[in-house]
Design a protein around this motif. Structure first.
Motif: not given
Lengths: 228, 303, 279
Positions: A228, C41, C60, C63, C147
């Protein structure tokens, strides 16, 4: 009798064209097949209508036949038809048949244009590559059934090895995004005018990737494609 | 010395005239009663005194100073309890007093608050939330609140409301205690008896107007009685009274009931006079004149 | 004045209903965090589906920055309610409770009492915003990490880089504070007219909902009304996540928000300092 002669001529010409196309692919693969894997630094600039995203740096990892990843600290958008697909197409000799089309000048260099015709059911409807005398792919046009056509234009410099470019410009068709207000929760957004001149739903976006610090065949671990 | 002077105070709510050129004066050290039936204008008057209501016209002077121009200074010397004792029910009695002490211009010591709690008999319950208090306890807390800034003048609006008999007696003693401490008290009530027991001076208000005012002696003294004599027959009554001292004190006869305004020591003479005239007397009763006046006001209002 | 502000803050501090707002924010934010942690998600796949169909998106997405943004968006309706819940009660609650007549006869002027209450409301609103900020941004970062952040717009998508986000939240929360102060002033204004606690809260929420609905409906008639609706300008905090930040637009909206705040506060002050206290 005349018809037979025509048929034989057509057959011979097809073989010749096919042989020419295969020769082009061979020239191409002579470089590319030396690459079992590579990684390099990439600097990516985006110019996509409706997508306001800043340039980003990352690292590209590739392993034959089709493992590809750009690793970075941020979010990256790439069109579904990315440059990696060309390597996969060239490597997969059973799924695509090359057909020589013409000679064309790309980036000031005379190139052989070869159409890669899919032999099996594939999302890629057609792919056209333009290969120079060194076997470098100067340009490619990939048309997918779902996402339209993307044009990949490569640049090479003196340090370029194994046919890998120092810069790639991907141009692609993109549908104009329209997100319902209730989904975007942008309740104060101004309603676009119905008489607006920008009513076209299709437009073109581009992504420029500049590559540096190529490392070939270092046999890095596969985990880079999954972590990841 | 005059503590309060109210001149020509008027207030109208839409069509309703709540105060109509009201005038009265309160002297230092007095217990002053504002008496009147419900809706007479007592609360409106008190709210005007505390700037809760802006009068349409008139002047209010406390301590010889105009209320409008010296509001801050004046109200810092006034303690008050208007209608029912309301507090922040989620706070304890102590915290309520502590909080309200911040609204005084004087610095009020914690010790003062503790002393007041003791004085009103809430010691031991001062840390309970006020929502757990009975009405009587709230009233005691209200009195403690009144005294927070050691005021010179105390205004109490219907302080007896909702109290049990013992509470009323305790309140009465408390008010006398305040008077003994040299404080001036203005209190309102619609019950004459309450005012009669406490006040040195009083005013009766009805429909926003002063009906009568003066000292207790003037208004409730035994030299001013309303006497009713029930007789068997009304024949020749008028003739019997002609050319006598009773003629001017006679108010008329209704339903065999003769009515006179006389002093207490004249009653026996009047009865004797009527007997001499062969008028058969069935009963004799009397009321103080003010009581009679107030009863008629109350009855009219209630009607 | 400071003494009175302290008293008003003490009242808010000791009043149980003040904590309902903080509690509600805490519960809502925790629920969103939990929901996002377990199924975020899928939610994002749905929200960003338009873009995922056309692009390979790497990096990503889920976040702390994005979660904080989603939380802020979801609280567009709830936060004003929580603010109105306390500020709508601050005058009318005392009127109905009978304590207003105790305060109004004290030596301090009604203006002093009024502004001490208003400033206390502003401080309470500030605390709510800060608490929301701590829970949304700090807890978001703790649970989901830092992120880049994708901001969904009606006309597309903005991707903000990680290092370019926190300062935007700083400004966004300042803007959100002033927007909620507008709500506080509206509730406060209605509170100065009302004599019970519920009316100001109901009327404030009613006005917010009506104004929001008019602002959302794409009807030509409403296009002329939208620029003067306060709700149009209250959600201008979102523009802090545009690139480049439309400062002019934000300044104009903030000026309108502050003008409304001054207007509502002015009306409330005018009425409060002149009204007869009959309760």
């Amino acid at each position: 009798m005349r018809n037979y002669i025509l048929l034989i001529a057509l057959f011979i010409s097809t073989i010749i064209i096919a042989q020419d196309a295969k020769e082009v692919i061979r020239r191409c693969n002579k470089n590319l097949l030396q690459i079992k894997d590579y990684n390099c630094k990439a600097h990516i600039d985006f110019d996509i209508p409706g997508l306001n995203i800043e340039k980003i740096d990352g690292t590209i990892y590739y392993k034959r036949p089709n493992k590809f990843r750009i690793k970075s600290n941020g979010i990256i958008f790439l069109p579904k038809q990315n440059p990696n697909q060309i390597l996969s197409i060239l490597a997969d000799t059973t799924s695509f048949m090359p057909v020589f089309i013409a000679k064309e000048t790309v980036n000031g260099l005379l190139c052989d244009a070869v159409q890669m015709v899919p032999l099996k059911e594939n999302d890629i409807a057609a792919a056209k590559i333009f290969v120079d005398t060194k076997g470098y792919i100067q340009k490619a046009e990939i048309t997918s059934k779902e996402n339209g056509t993307a044009t990949v234009t490569n640049k090479f410099d003196a340090t370029s090895k194994y046919g890998m470019p120092c810069q790639t410009l991907i141009s692609f068709d993109i549908k104009k995004f329209k997100v319902p207000k209730m989904v975007s929760v942008e309740l104060n957004a101004k309603t676009p005018s119905k008489t607006s001149t920008t009513t076209s739903t299709k437009t073109t976006g581009s992504i420029k990737i500049t590559y540096t610090s190529y490392l070939f065949n270092t046999k890095f671990s596969d985990t880079v494609f999954t972590d990841k | 010395m005059s503590i309060l002077k109210v001149k020509n105070l008027s207030k109208t709510y839409e069509q309703f005239k709540a105060l109509d050129n009201l005038n009265f004066e309160v002297k230092q050290g007095q217990i002053y009663g504002l008496l009147g039936p419900n809706g007479a204008g007592k609360s409106t008057t008190m709210r005007c005194l505390l700037t809760l209501i802006k009068p349409d016209s008139g002047d209010i002077h406390f301590f010889d100073k105009n209320l409008n121009h010296n509001r801050k200074e004046i109200l810092n010397r006034v303690g008050y309890l208007i209608e029912k004792p309301d507090f922040y029910t989620y706070l304890s009695a102590y915290n309520n007093l502590k909080l309200l002490s911040k609204y005084s211009l004087n610095k009020i010591e914690d010790k003062t608050i503790r002393n007041l709690i003791e004085k009103v008999g809430l010691k031991g319950r001062e840390n309970d939330a006020v929502k757990k208090y009975s009405h009587g306890m709230k009233q005691r807390l209200g009195l403690a609140q009144v005294l927070l800034n050691n005021p010179d003048l105390i205004i109490l609006d219907e302080p007896n409301t909702g109290l049990d008999p013992q509470g009323i007696v305790e309140l009465r003693d408390f008010i006398f205690e305040l008077k003994n401490e040299g404080k001036t008290v203005i209190l309102s009530s619609h019950i004459l008896h309450e005012i009669e027991q406490l006040a040195d001076s009083m005013i009766i208000i009805n429909k926003g107007k002063s009906v009568i005012q003066g000292s207790k002696e003037e208004l409730l003294g035994e030299n001013n009685l309303h006497v009713k004599i029930e007789i068997e027959s009304t024949n020749d009554i008028e003739n019997a009274l002609n050319d006598t001292q009773w003629k001017n004190k006679y108010n008329g006869t209704t339903n065999n009931m003769m009515s006179f305004d006389i002093q207490k020591d004249e009653i026996a003479h009047l009865v004797s006079f009527l007997s001499d005239k062969k008028i058969a007397i069935l009963s004799v009763s009397y009321r103080k004149k003010l009581e009679e006046l107030y009863m008629s006001l109350t009855q009219n209002t209630n009607a | 004045m400071l003494k009175l502000i302290g008293v008003e803050l003490y009242k808010i501090y000791t009043k149980p209903r003040s904590y309902l707002g903080l509690l509600a924010i805490t519960i809502i934010v925790f629920l969103i965090h939990i929901a996002m942690y377990s199924g975020g998600q899928e939610y994002l796949d749905f929200i960003f589906s338009t873009f995922k169909d056309s692009f390979d998106v790497s990096g990503k997405i889920l976040t702390g920055n994005l979660i904080a943004f989603i939380i802020l968006q979801m609280l567009v309706v709830q936060m004003p309610l929580l603010v109105a819940f306390v500020t709508g009660d601050i005058i009318s609650g005392e009127a109905s409770g009978g304590t207003l007549r105790i305060l109004a006869g004290k030596p301090y002027s009604r203006s002093h009492i009024f502004f001490s209450k208003f400033i206390a409301c502003a401080i309470y609103t500030f605390v709510l915003v800060v608490w929301l900020g701590i829970l949304a941004v700090a807890l978001g970062h703790l649970l989901f990490g830092s992120g880049d952040m994708m901001v969904l717009k009606t006309e597309g998508l903005v991707v903000l880089r990680d290092g370019d986000i926190l300062w935007r939240y700083g400004y966004a929360f300042i803007i959100a504070f002033f927007s909620l102060l507008l709500i506080a002033s509206l509730a406060f204004c209605i509170s100065s007219f009302a004599e019970n606690s519920i009316t100001p809260i109901v009327i404030t929420m009613g006005l917010i909902i009506i104004s929001t609905v008019i602002g959302t409906l794409e009807v030509p008639l409403f296009e002329y009304v939208k620029p003067i609706l306060f709700t149009t300008h209250m959600i201008i905090w979102r523009n802090m996540f545009d690139k480049p930040v439309p400062w002019n637009e934000i300044l104009v909206s903030m000026s309108i928000v502050l003008s409304y705040t001054c207007l509502f506060t002015g009306i409330a002050w005018f009425h409060f300092t002149r009204k007869d206290i009959l309760t």
